[in-house]
Design a protein around this motif. Structure first.
Motif, mmCIF file in Angstrom:
data_model
loop_
_atom_site.group_PDB
_atom_site.id
_atom_site.type_symbol
_atom_site.label_atom_id
_atom_site.label_comp_id
_atom_site.label_asym_id
_atom_site.label_seq_id
_atom_site.Cartn_x
_atom_site.Cartn_y
_atom_site.Cartn_z
ATOM 1 N N VAL A 11 5.484 0.114 16.457
ATOM 2 C CA VAL A 11 4.325 0.344 15.780
ATOM 3 C C VAL A 11 3.940 2.006 16.163
ATOM 4 C CG1 VAL A 11 1.956 -0.015 15.226
ATOM 5 C CG2 VAL A 11 3.637 -1.803 15.323
ATOM 6 N N ALA A 12 3.764 2.211 17.434
ATOM 7 C CA ALA A 12 3.385 3.537 17.878
ATOM 8 C C ALA A 12 4.223 4.615 17.446
ATOM 9 C CB ALA A 12 3.177 3.423 19.534
ATOM 10 N N ARG A 13 5.535 4.283 17.105
ATOM 11 C CA ARG A 13 6.417 5.209 17.064
ATOM 12 C C ARG A 13 6.560 5.507 15.404
ATOM 13 N NH1 ARG A 13 11.633 2.971 18.159
ATOM 14 N NH2 ARG A 13 12.449 5.038 17.512
ATOM 15 N N VAL A 14 5.980 4.699 14.513
ATOM 16 C CA VAL A 14 6.004 5.156 13.114
ATOM 17 C C VAL A 14 5.295 6.189 12.798
ATOM 18 C CG1 VAL A 14 5.434 4.410 10.686
ATOM 19 C CG2 VAL A 14 5.906 2.729 12.526
ATOM 20 N N PRO A 15 6.119 7.554 12.248
ATOM 21 C CA PRO A 15 5.327 8.507 11.941
ATOM 22 C C PRO A 15 4.243 8.588 10.999
ATOM 23 C CG PRO A 15 7.613 8.563 11.134
ATOM 24 C CD PRO A 15 7.411 7.191 11.878
ATOM 25 N N LYS A 16 3.332 9.619 11.176
ATOM 26 C CA LYS A 16 2.129 9.917 10.150
ATOM 27 C C LYS A 16 2.447 11.054 9.313
ATOM 28 C CE LYS A 16 -1.365 7.463 12.829
ATOM 29 N NZ LYS A 16 -2.659 7.664 13.611
ATOM 30 N N PRO A 17 1.839 11.053 8.172
ATOM 31 C CA PRO A 17 1.103 9.972 7.425
ATOM 32 C C PRO A 17 2.227 8.663 7.114
ATOM 33 C CG PRO A 17 1.834 11.702 6.017
ATOM 34 C CD PRO A 17 2.087 12.094 7.325
ATOM 35 N N TRP A 18 1.672 7.535 7.250
ATOM 36 C CA TRP A 18 2.290 6.168 7.219
ATOM 37 C C TRP A 18 2.485 6.212 5.741
ATOM 38 C CZ3 TRP A 18 -2.299 3.914 9.641
ATOM 39 C CH2 TRP A 18 -2.219 3.791 11.210
ATOM 40 N N ARG A 19 3.844 5.669 5.363
ATOM 41 C CA ARG A 19 4.227 5.619 3.947
ATOM 42 C C ARG A 19 5.590 4.408 3.889
ATOM 43 N NH1 ARG A 19 9.631 7.792 3.398
ATOM 44 N NH2 ARG A 19 9.417 7.557 1.155
ATOM 45 N N LEU A 20 5.350 3.942 2.751
ATOM 46 C CA LEU A 20 6.505 2.962 2.614
ATOM 47 C C LEU A 20 7.870 3.508 2.128
ATOM 48 C CD1 LEU A 20 4.930 0.335 -0.005
ATOM 49 C CD2 LEU A 20 5.744 -0.264 2.246
ATOM 50 N N GLU A 21 8.722 3.347 3.338
ATOM 51 C CA GLU A 21 10.199 3.560 3.116
ATOM 52 C C GLU A 21 10.876 3.155 1.776
ATOM 53 O OE1 GLU A 21 13.607 5.918 3.783
ATOM 54 O OE2 GLU A 21 11.400 6.091 4.995
ATOM 55 N N CYS A 22 10.721 1.714 1.626
ATOM 56 C CA CYS A 22 11.194 1.206 0.533
ATOM 57 C C CYS A 22 10.392 -0.054 0.267
ATOM 58 C CB CYS A 22 12.885 1.121 0.625
ATOM 59 S SG CYS A 22 13.187 0.049 1.796
ATOM 60 N N LEU A 23 10.889 -0.802 -0.918
ATOM 61 C CA LEU A 23 10.707 -1.996 -1.440
ATOM 62 C C LEU A 23 11.774 -2.755 -1.288
ATOM 63 C CD1 LEU A 23 7.817 -1.773 -4.097
ATOM 64 C CD2 LEU A 23 7.399 -2.398 -1.760
ATOM 65 N N SER A 24 11.790 -4.154 -0.746
ATOM 66 C CA SER A 24 13.135 -4.689 -0.557
ATOM 67 C C SER A 24 12.817 -6.092 -1.210
ATOM 68 C CB SER A 24 13.401 -4.942 0.872
ATOM 69 O OG SER A 24 14.178 -5.850 1.071
ATOM 70 N N VAL A 25 13.863 -6.918 -1.888
ATOM 71 C CA VAL A 25 13.837 -8.008 -2.219
ATOM 72 C C VAL A 25 14.839 -8.655 -1.980
ATOM 73 C CG1 VAL A 25 14.876 -7.565 -4.610
ATOM 74 C CG2 VAL A 25 13.451 -9.698 -4.434
ATOM 75 N N LYS A 26 15.115 -10.037 -1.560
ATOM 76 C CA LYS A 26 16.147 -10.951 -1.233
ATOM 77 C C LYS A 26 16.517 -11.933 -2.380
ATOM 78 C CE LYS A 26 16.044 -9.757 3.793
ATOM 79 N NZ LYS A 26 15.652 -10.380 5.000
ATOM 80 N N ILE A 27 17.634 -12.000 -2.921
ATOM 81 C CA ILE A 27 17.883 -12.911 -4.152
ATOM 82 C C ILE A 27 19.073 -13.683 -3.759
ATOM 83 C CG2 ILE A 27 17.957 -12.996 -6.435
ATOM 84 C CD1 ILE A 27 16.570 -10.447 -6.855
ATOM 85 N N GLY A 28 19.130 -15.002 -4.348
ATOM 86 C CA GLY A 28 20.197 -15.647 -4.058
ATOM 87 C C GLY A 28 21.337 -15.305 -4.873
ATOM 88 N N GLN A 29 22.583 -15.367 -4.527
ATOM 89 C CA GLN A 29 23.676 -14.761 -5.291
ATOM 90 C C GLN A 29 23.913 -15.461 -6.616
ATOM 91 O OE1 GLN A 29 27.561 -15.520 -3.321
ATOM 92 N NE2 GLN A 29 26.758 -17.261 -1.942
ATOM 93 N N GLY A 30 23.498 -16.665 -6.745
ATOM 94 C CA GLY A 30 23.625 -17.567 -8.073
ATOM 95 C C GLY A 30 22.532 -17.040 -8.821
#
Length: 251
Positions: free
Chosen positions: A173-192
C-alpha cells in the motif's frame, strides 16, 4: 463503502441504490438458487448471515456495491436533483440484481518489481431469468462505470485510507504511487458463460489470456476509464438522464 451510502443513480434504463437492510430478504431468496450460487461462486447463507454480509458491504473500504432496480417511472433531469428515492422505487418487486466493485492492490504478476497497482474487480448479476436479455446488465455496467470514473479519487481515498489489511500488505500500500488511480477494471467469467463474455467484450473488456485459468474462468480487463468514452457508450445504447440523487438513511 460509505461513499455511496446516501446516493442513488437514476438513468432511463436502471436505478442503482445502496444495498440496504430492506433489500436483504429478496436478495436472500435469489442466493438460494443453485445456478446463481454457481455463477457467483457463492455459498448459501442463513438470513442472519446475509444481514451481516450486507453490513460488511456497506462499511468495508474495499467493497462498493449497488442494488440494480427497474428505472424510475418518470425520468429525472438535473433540474430535479432534489428528488429523493421513495420506498416504492426500490421495493422488492422492482429489484433486478446487484453490481459490485472489489478493490485490491496488486504487486504485479510473477513477482514483478514494478510499483503496485490498484485494480478493481467487477461483479454483475441480473438475478431472475425473465429479467435477463433485456439490456439491464449492460445498462447497470455502464451506469456503474460512469459513477466510478466520476468519483475515482474519492473511492480510492476511502480504500487506501481504510482498513484494507486483507487486500494487501502495508508495504505494498505504501508503495502505490500518488496520485492514486485505477490501473484497470477486471472481471472473471466462467468459460461457458458466453452471454457475459459477449457483454463485457462489447464494452471494452479484453481477455488477459486466450485460455481459461485453473478454475475455468477468463479474466478480462478494461484500461480505458475515461469519462468521454463512457458517455459515448451510454449514448450509443440509448441510456439517458444519468443523475445522482439523495437516498434515504439506513436506520
Amino acid at each position: 463503502m460509505l461513499i455511496n451510502a446516501n446516493t442513488a443513480i437514476s438513468t432511463s434504463a436502471v436505478l442503482l441504490v445502496p444495498y440496504s437492510k430492506w433489500h436483504v430478504p429478496r436478495y436472500h431468496v435469489w442466493m438460494k438458487d443453485e445456478e446463481i450460487q454457481t455463477a457467483t461462486a457463492s455459498e448459501p447463507l442463513s438470513l442472519e448471515e446475509e444481514y451481516a454480509m450486507q453490513q460488511s458491504w456497506r462499511h468495508d473500504a474495499d467493497k462498493l456495491t449497488f442494488i440494480v432496480c427497474q428505472p424510475l417511472p418518470e425520468p429525472l433531469s438535473k433540474a430535479k436533483q432534489k428528488y429523493a428515492i421513495r420506498e416504492s422505487d426500490d421495493s422488492a418487486d422492482r429489484m433486478l440484481g446487484d453490481i459490485n466493485l472489489f478493490l485490491r492492490v496488486d504487486d504485479g504478476e510473477a513477482g514483478d518489481s514494478s510499483a503496485p497497482q490498484i485494480i478493481g474487480e467487477v461483479e454483475l448479476m441480473i438475478a431472475e431469468k425473465h429479467n435477463q436479455r433485456k439490456g439491464f446488465g449492460r445498462a447497470s455496467l455502464l451506469t456503474f462505470l460512469r459513477y466510478i470514473v466520476d468519483h475515482e479519487a474519492q473511492i480510492l481515498d476511502e480504500f487506501m485510507n481504510g482498513n484494507i489489511t486483507s487486500a494487501a500488505s502495508s508495504e505494498s500500500v505504501a508503495r502505490v504511487p500518488k496520485p492514486w488511480r485505477l490501473e484497470c477494471l477486471s472481471v472473471k467469467i466462467g468459460q461457458g458463460n458466453g452471454r457475459s463474455l459477449a457483454l463485457f467484450e462489447g464494452l471494452g473488456f479484453q481477455k488477459v489470456s486466450e485460455e481459461p485459468n485453473f478454475f475455468g474462468e477468463f479474466e478480462l480487463r478494461r484500461v480505458d476509464l475515461g469519462r468521454e468514452k463512457v458517455d459515448g457508450e451510454l449514448a450509443r445504447f440509448g441510456i439517458e438522464g444519468y443523475v445522482e440523487v439523495p437516498y434515504r438513511d439506513e436506520k
